[in-house]
Write a protein that holds these residues in place. Sequence first.
Motif, PDB file in Angstrom:
ATOM      1  N   ALA A  88       0.675  -1.747   0.310  1.00 21.00           N
ATOM      2  CA  ALA A  88      -0.383   0.058  -0.383  1.00 21.00           C
ATOM      3  C   ALA A  88       0.631   0.998  -0.203  1.00 21.00           C
ATOM      4  CB  ALA A  88      -0.843  -0.071   1.428  1.00 21.00           C
ATOM      5  N   ALA A  89       1.978   0.838   0.601  1.00 22.90           N
ATOM      6  CA  ALA A  89       3.203   2.391   0.118  1.00 22.90           C
ATOM      7  C   ALA A  89       4.386   1.828   0.401  1.00 22.90           C
ATOM      8  CB  ALA A  89       2.707   2.983   2.106  1.00 22.90           C
ATOM      9  N   PRO A  90       4.278   2.196  -1.196  1.00 20.97           N
ATOM     10  CA  PRO A  90       5.824   1.742  -2.045  1.00 20.97           C
ATOM     11  C   PRO A  90       6.106   2.904  -2.006  1.00 20.97           C
ATOM     12  CG  PRO A  90       4.185   2.019  -3.653  1.00 20.97           C
ATOM     13  CD  PRO A  90       3.111   2.014  -2.684  1.00 20.97           C
ATOM     14  N   ASP A  91       8.167   2.809  -1.513  1.00 19.07           N
ATOM     15  CA  ASP A  91       9.275   3.892  -1.622  1.00 19.07           C
ATOM     16  C   ASP A  91       9.223   4.678  -0.830  1.00 19.07           C
ATOM     17  OD1 ASP A  91      10.769   5.138  -3.457  1.00 19.07           O
ATOM     18  OD2 ASP A  91      10.135   6.793  -3.629  1.00 19.07           O
ATOM     19  N   ILE A  92       8.862   3.897   0.976  1.00 22.64           N
ATOM     20  CA  ILE A  92       8.896   4.132   2.220  1.00 22.64           C
ATOM     21  C   ILE A  92       9.275   3.815   2.982  1.00 22.64           C
ATOM     22  CG2 ILE A  92       7.029   5.951   2.045  1.00 22.64           C
ATOM     23  CD1 ILE A  92       6.064   4.993   3.663  1.00 22.64           C
ATOM     24  N   TRP A  93      10.551   3.957   3.774  1.00 19.54           N
ATOM     25  CA  TRP A  93      11.280   3.750   4.952  1.00 19.54           C
ATOM     26  C   TRP A  93      10.655   2.761   5.868  1.00 19.54           C
ATOM     27  CZ3 TRP A  93      15.944   1.316   4.655  1.00 19.54           C
ATOM     28  CH2 TRP A  93      16.803   1.635   3.396  1.00 19.54           C
ATOM     29  N   MET A  94      10.707   1.844   6.120  1.00 14.39           N
ATOM     30  CA  MET A  94       9.836   1.702   7.140  1.00 14.39           C
ATOM     31  C   MET A  94      10.856   0.466   7.899  1.00 14.39           C
ATOM     32  SD  MET A  94       7.090  -0.444   4.975  1.00 14.39           S
ATOM     33  CE  MET A  94       5.990   0.409   4.567  1.00 14.39           C
ATOM     34  N   TYR A  95      10.295  -0.134   8.860  1.00 17.13           N
ATOM     35  CA  TYR A  95      10.798  -0.865  10.463  1.00 17.13           C
ATOM     36  C   TYR A  95       9.856  -1.524  11.034  1.00 17.13           C
ATOM     37  CZ  TYR A  95      12.766  -1.346  15.016  1.00 17.13           C
ATOM     38  OH  TYR A  95      13.443  -1.618  16.117  1.00 17.13           O
ATOM     39  N   TYR A  96       9.702  -2.530  12.042  1.00 14.83           N
ATOM     40  CA  TYR A  96       9.203  -3.373  12.124  1.00 14.83           C
ATOM     41  C   TYR A  96       9.732  -4.201  13.191  1.00 14.83           C
ATOM     42  CZ  TYR A  96      10.373  -7.992  10.001  1.00 14.83           C
ATOM     43  OH  TYR A  96      11.456  -9.162  10.174  1.00 14.83           O
ATOM     44  N   CYS A  97       9.079  -3.839  14.561  1.00 12.83           N
ATOM     45  CA  CYS A  97       9.343  -4.729  16.107  1.00 12.83           C
ATOM     46  C   CYS A  97       8.595  -4.707  16.548  1.00 12.83           C
ATOM     47  CB  CYS A  97      10.824  -4.324  16.280  1.00 12.83           C
ATOM     48  SG  CYS A  97      10.229  -2.686  17.322  1.00 12.83           S
ATOM     49  N   PHE A  98       8.534  -5.851  17.656  1.00 12.34           N
ATOM     50  CA  PHE A  98       7.735  -6.200  19.057  1.00 12.34           C
ATOM     51  C   PHE A  98       7.896  -5.203  19.978  1.00 12.34           C
ATOM     52  CE2 PHE A  98       8.419  -9.175  15.848  1.00 12.34           C
ATOM     53  CZ  PHE A  98       7.400 -10.131  15.035  1.00 12.34           C
ATOM     54  N   ASN A  99       6.867  -5.439  21.195  1.00  6.42           N
ATOM     55  CA  ASN A  99       7.131  -5.110  22.386  1.00  6.42           C
ATOM     56  C   ASN A  99       8.228  -5.493  22.966  1.00  6.42           C
ATOM     57  OD1 ASN A  99       5.111  -6.508  22.566  1.00  6.42           O
ATOM     58  ND2 ASN A  99       5.426  -6.523  24.498  1.00  6.42           N
ATOM     59  N   ALA A 100       9.443  -4.864  23.727  1.00  5.69           N
ATOM     60  CA  ALA A 100      10.009  -4.760  24.326  1.00  5.69           C
ATOM     61  C   ALA A 100      10.995  -5.653  23.551  1.00  5.69           C
ATOM     62  CB  ALA A 100       9.940  -5.935  25.535  1.00  5.69           C
ATOM     63  N   GLU A 101      10.888  -4.420  23.072  1.00  2.00           N
ATOM     64  CA  GLU A 101      12.670  -5.067  21.387  1.00  2.00           C
ATOM     65  C   GLU A 101      12.876  -2.753  21.357  1.00  2.00           C
ATOM     66  OE1 GLU A 101      12.104  -7.886  19.318  1.00  2.00           O
ATOM     67  OE2 GLU A 101      11.558  -6.753  18.206  1.00  2.00           O
ATOM     68  N   TYR A 102      13.900  -2.781  21.279  1.00  2.59           N
ATOM     69  CA  TYR A 102      14.725  -1.633  21.328  1.00  2.59           C
ATOM     70  C   TYR A 102      15.890  -1.397  19.986  1.00  2.59           C
ATOM     71  CZ  TYR A 102      12.418  -2.013  25.689  1.00  2.59           C
ATOM     72  OH  TYR A 102      11.249  -2.026  26.693  1.00  2.59           O
ATOM     73  N   LEU A 103      15.533  -0.570  19.534  1.00  4.71           N
ATOM     74  CA  LEU A 103      16.247   0.220  18.160  1.00  4.71           C
ATOM     75  C   LEU A 103      17.438   0.755  18.478  1.00  4.71           C
ATOM     76  CD1 LEU A 103      17.401  -0.541  15.292  1.00  4.71           C
ATOM     77  CD2 LEU A 103      15.374   1.316  14.792  1.00  4.71           C
ATOM     78  N   PHE A 104      18.882   0.505  18.425  1.00  3.84           N
ATOM     79  CA  PHE A 104      20.031   1.413  17.994  1.00  3.84           C
ATOM     80  C   PHE A 104      20.496   0.790  17.064  1.00  3.84           C
ATOM     81  CE2 PHE A 104      18.528   0.126  22.309  1.00  3.84           C
ATOM     82  CZ  PHE A 104      19.614   1.516  23.687  1.00  3.84           C
ATOM     83  N   PHE A 105      21.380   1.902  16.441  1.00  3.22           N
ATOM     84  CA  PHE A 105      22.066   2.396  15.558  1.00  3.22           C
ATOM     85  C   PHE A 105      23.517   3.371  15.557  1.00  3.22           C
ATOM     86  CE2 PHE A 105      18.626   4.993  15.609  1.00  3.22           C
ATOM     87  CZ  PHE A 105      18.928   6.452  15.044  1.00  3.22           C
ATOM     88  N   PRO A 106      23.736   3.572  15.158  1.00  6.92           N
ATOM     89  CA  PRO A 106      25.945   3.923  15.257  1.00  6.92           C
ATOM     90  C   PRO A 106      25.166   5.442  15.843  1.00  6.92           C
ATOM     91  CG  PRO A 106      26.254   2.214  13.682  1.00  6.92           C
ATOM     92  CD  PRO A 106      24.409   2.317  14.181  1.00  6.92           C
ATOM     93  N   PHE A 107      25.739   5.968  16.841  1.00  7.75           N
ATOM     94  CA  PHE A 107      25.628   7.613  17.049  1.00  7.75           C
ATOM     95  C   PHE A 107      23.987   7.491  17.574  1.00  7.75           C
ATOM     96  CE2 PHE A 107      28.538   6.695  13.632  1.00  7.75           C
ATOM     97  CZ  PHE A 107      29.957   6.882  14.208  1.00  7.75           C
ATOM     98  N   CYS A 108      23.075   6.940  17.706  1.00  7.67           N
ATOM     99  CA  CYS A 108      21.861   7.142  17.551  1.00  7.67           C
ATOM    100  C   CYS A 108      21.687   8.359  18.454  1.00  7.67           C
ATOM    101  CB  CYS A 108      21.119   5.725  17.887  1.00  7.67           C
ATOM    102  SG  CYS A 108      21.155   4.611  19.534  1.00  7.67           S
ATOM    103  N   GLU A 109      22.463   9.125  20.029  1.00  4.13           N
ATOM    104  CA  GLU A 109      21.997   9.660  21.047  1.00  4.13           C
ATOM    105  C   GLU A 109      21.897  10.851  20.297  1.00  4.13           C
ATOM    106  OE1 GLU A 109      23.267   5.609  22.519  1.00  4.13           O
ATOM    107  OE2 GLU A 109      24.608   7.385  21.351  1.00  4.13           O
ATOM    108  N   THR A 110      22.572  10.760  19.206  1.00  2.00           N
ATOM    109  CA  THR A 110      22.800  12.555  18.400  1.00  2.00           C
ATOM    110  C   THR A 110      22.068  12.740  16.800  1.00  2.00           C
ATOM    111  OG1 THR A 110      25.239  11.504  17.835  1.00  2.00           O
ATOM    112  CG2 THR A 110      24.625  13.076  19.961  1.00  2.00           C
ATOM    113  N   ARG A 111      22.164  11.081  16.718  1.00  6.54           N
ATOM    114  CA  ARG A 111      21.671  11.320  15.016  1.00  6.54           C
ATOM    115  C   ARG A 111      19.886  10.589  15.034  1.00  6.54           C
ATOM    116  NH1 ARG A 111      26.932   9.940  11.657  1.00  6.54           N
ATOM    117  NH2 ARG A 111      28.331  11.479  13.152  1.00  6.54           N
TER     118      ARG A 111
END
Length: 288
Positions: A88-111
Amino acid sequence: MRYGDLDGFISSTLPKTIKGPLAMIFVEDLLEVDSTLRHHMDLGFHEIALFAPTELTLPRDLAEAVHRIDFHSARQRPVDLINRIIAAAPDIWMYYCFNAEYLFFPFCETRSAREMLSFTTEERRDSVLCYVIDLYAGDLVANESAVSLTEAYLDRSGYYAQSRLDPANHNHPLERQLDFFGGLRWRYEEHIPQRRRKIDRIALFRAQPGLHLRENHTFNIEEYNTFACPWHNNVTATICSFRTAKALKLNPGSTYDISDFRWRNSARFEWNSQQLMDLGLMEPGQWF
């Protein structure tokens, strides 16, 4: 905004107002839903589709900030709902997870997540490989669900990778694809079905026509499943997750075999991206 089903969200909101990145969060139980939402909002996911059971009650600020869709985990598969949103929504960035899950990526504290995904797009990448790193409470007597944000631990070693074989090509290794293992799924593999032991998940991706998520957290377009492009390493991310610990402690077949998840290679989780990079659990690639 609350929707009785995904049809309402798709017909009234998704293609009209969602620009991405869109976070899809699936609520399997009522543990740490609030903290999961706030963590991802702080990362810069301003558009969140929350798939939640009707009995969940949210604070007013969270209820007003998310698109809530009624979800019945016993009879609805997240992969099917994700694929409908992709279509239904091509060409947009997406992310999925479940409750009690926490995404981290490099330098996510400031970016922000948007900044990281913009950089990924500039590198002509349409996906980000994520490693699901198990978190667990240090005291299972005080925390019977194995969930504790204030006393969370993770394994600092014991992770490994194997070549991913192509069944359509005489089981030759697939280019730039690996199956990753480790954490509680490795240490307690006797309680984990083989098909669920991998810890890699393509959880960040850009939708496109014809893209289809498979049950094993990979996509039908093989380039999406690669850990890097052919010419250099790329950004990878980590999903720090209590999901496996919860399942092992709540499952009658395993709970009595586990009195403490901690072992000699356990480390207190510091809730920052630097610790995860220092442990080699994600990398910035060319992003500094």
